[in-house]
Design an enzyme around this catalytic site. Sequence first.
Site, mmCIF file in Angstrom:
data_model
loop_
_atom_site.group_PDB
_atom_site.id
_atom_site.type_symbol
_atom_site.label_atom_id
_atom_site.label_comp_id
_atom_site.label_asym_id
_atom_site.label_seq_id
_atom_site.Cartn_x
_atom_site.Cartn_y
_atom_site.Cartn_z
ATOM 1 N N CYS A 1 -0.429 4.110 2.174
ATOM 2 C CA CYS A 1 -0.188 3.966 3.617
ATOM 3 C C CYS A 1 1.277 4.238 3.952
ATOM 4 C CB CYS A 1 -0.495 2.545 4.087
ATOM 5 S SG CYS A 1 -1.973 1.833 3.414
ATOM 6 N N ASP A 2 2.198 3.741 3.122
ATOM 7 C CA ASP A 2 3.599 3.679 3.535
ATOM 8 C C ASP A 2 4.544 4.594 2.755
ATOM 9 O OD1 ASP A 2 2.883 1.742 5.382
ATOM 10 O OD2 ASP A 2 3.142 0.119 3.937
ATOM 11 N N CYS B 1 0.827 -1.201 0.000
ATOM 12 C CA CYS B 1 0.000 0.000 0.000
ATOM 13 C C CYS B 1 0.865 1.256 0.000
ATOM 14 C CB CYS B 1 -0.914 -0.013 1.224
ATOM 15 S SG CYS B 1 -1.856 1.504 1.406
#
Length: 327
Positions: free
Chosen positions: A155-156, A152
């Site tokens: 997200c990261d 992701c």
Amino acid sequence: MNLDISSLSTGSSTSGSEEERVKVLILGSGPAGLSAALYAARADLNPVVLSGIELGGQVSLTYTVENYPGFPEGVGGMELVDLFKKQAEKFGARVEYDSAGEVDFTRRPFRVKSVNGKQYLADTVIITTGARSVHLDVPGENELTGRGVSYCATCDGWFFKEKDVIVVGGGDSALEEGLFLTRYADSVTVVHRRDQLRAGPILVERAQANPKIKFELNSVISEIIGNGAVQSVQLKDTQTGKVRHKPVDGVFIFIGHTPNTELFKGQLDMDEHGYLKVDQLMQTNIPGVFAAGEVADPNFRQVITSAGMGAAAAMRANHFLDEHGSA
Ligand SMILES: Cc1cc2nc3c(=O)[nH]c(=O)nc-3n(C[C@H](O)[C@H](O)[C@H](O)COP(=O)(O)OP(=O)(O)OC[C@H]3O[C@@H](n4cnc5c(N)ncnc54)[C@H](O)[C@@H]3O)c2cc1C
């Protein structure tokens, strides 16, 4: 933005009972589930949605959606599903932060036991449990997940400012996420096993025009190496078999999805890849059990198609209840 969870219930506490009778139970809170909830709610069926652990579904991981009609400037993935949720709730849908753990479709009312221990007795069930990321299954992947291995970018990506990352895959998701990562990373190397990318031409053009993106075609990752954090990968040439090391800080894997249908094995018909089989009316092989979105769609896999299938499934559930009534 964060998806608004303030109005969410948890399965066991809401009704004060361990058992609840519902007309329409929807499994999944992605675009298909929330669209089904909207249509079922507007038909006055008071649907209950079990959100699963990924509230909002896969699209909530996406930074921006540019191909959902009505948003000419694009819309954040989380923002979009939050709007879906609010609209369904406005008409009486209830979203529970809980997952289906066991199902029994052998008789009506259908029985669904949630992982929080609540039993639902449902006159109809709409399955919209979607799909999940496929893993590479190479040494180092599991150990280094969350330590440089990610599925992701939204997200990261933040953690890879001025770093060098690899994106694995050659489809739309890989290039979309690779382009997103160029906001943070110094370099993004797309590793793809074939000599041609599978992504659509507009995305391929955008990626090729981006000076931060490089390509390693005809290549696979055979090992991810690191001690507490990703340090390098072993790249294997798919044509010559030659292996070499490439220093890298992060590995983002976007090589496809597999449908979330383990729960339904032995009860519902599936194709050879595990996608639920539905007819044109979203009906599975069990009358009264419908399926919509990516869980039943190996072909289109978009927000709009999943939402459309969800709406159609709810319309058919309503029709089914008109014809058959409560069990
Ligand atoms: C990175 C990325 C970018 C994308 N970008 C776009 C884009 O720009 N435009 C576009 O149209 N599409 C895009 N897509 C595709 C889009 O996100 C999907 O097509 C869509 O989310 C599918 O919706 P769905 O409701 O069928 O399933 P999903 O979104 O997969 O939702 C499944 C839901 O089921 C729940 N669930 C799973 N198991 C259970 C259980 N046992 N009990 C209860 N609930 C359960 C999950 O928690 C989740 O809420 C993208 C996908 C990804 C991964």
